[in-house]
Design an enzyme around this catalytic site. Structure first.
Site, PDB file in Angstrom:
ATOM      1  N   CYS A 174       0.942  -1.710  -0.050  1.00 12.76           N
ATOM      2  CA  CYS A 174       0.089   0.154   0.102  1.00 12.76           C
ATOM      3  C   CYS A 174       0.748   0.949  -0.227  1.00 12.76           C
ATOM      4  CB  CYS A 174      -0.771   0.108   1.353  1.00 12.76           C
ATOM      5  SG  CYS A 174      -0.031  -0.182   2.761  1.00 12.76           S
ATOM      6  N   CYS A 181      -2.532  -3.303   7.946  1.00 13.48           N
ATOM      7  CA  CYS A 181      -2.341  -2.211   8.959  1.00 13.48           C
ATOM      8  C   CYS A 181      -2.118  -2.138  10.585  1.00 13.48           C
ATOM      9  CB  CYS A 181      -3.417  -1.384   9.089  1.00 13.48           C
ATOM     10  SG  CYS A 181      -4.223  -1.364   7.617  1.00 13.48           S
TER      11      CYS A 181
HETATM   12 FE1  FES Z   1      -1.556   0.915   4.463  1.00 15.68          FE
HETATM   13 FE2  FES Z   1      -3.322   0.440   5.802  1.00 15.68          FE
HETATM   14  S1  FES Z   1      -4.101   0.732   3.831  1.00 15.68           S
HETATM   15  S2  FES Z   1      -1.100   0.132   6.434  1.00 15.68           S
END
Ligand code: FES
Length: 133
Positions: free
Chosen positions: A36, A109
């Site tokens: 991400c 996360c």
């Molecule tokens: Fe990357 Fe939550 S989507 S840390």
């Protein structure tokens, strides 16, 4: 957002108590998630009391989603006041529980915050060894 997250998570995201940086920190580390692209930087201060090493403070700077910011804040709260050995036993499950649950797609996360704590402790122990040589 409120359908996805608990009220507690939203509160920690909106009003984190542990955001920032410790100026005279003992250690500073950064962890990231290549998928991400989010990044967390943690600083930690340790107090020595007799034969114990107690985590006095942890602060974070997180570039990431609401779950990442809330997880960083809860991690700091859970780790503060614990000894280094006690802090080693913290897992993402403790954070998820403290946040009042989390959708499975957001668990990574929370894992990133725990990785940050592990790295802080590793770095702290490495520094300690170096200073004793
Ligand atoms: Fe990357 Fe939550 S989507 S840390």
């Amino acid at each position: 957002m409120s359908e996805l997250y608990s009220e507690k998570l939203i509160e920690h995201f909106r009003n984190p108590k542990n955001a920032g940086e410790i100026k005279d920190a003992d250690v500073r580390v950064t962890v990231g998630n290549p998928v991400c692209g989010d990044v967390m930087t943690f600083t930690m201060k340790v107090r020595r009391e007799k034969d114990k090493e107690i985590i006095e403070d942890i602060k974070f700077k997180t570039f990431g989603c609401a779950a990442a910011i809330a997880s960083s804040d809860i991690l700091a709260e859970l780790a503060k006041g614990k000894t280094i050995e006690e802090a080693k036993t913290l897992s993402y499950k403790d954070i998820v529980r403290e946040l009042g649950g989390l959708p499975p797609v957001k668990v990574h996360c929370t894992q990133m915050a725990v990785d940050g704590l592990k790295k802080l402790i590793e770095e702290y122990e490495r520094k300690k060894k170096r200073n004793h040589c």
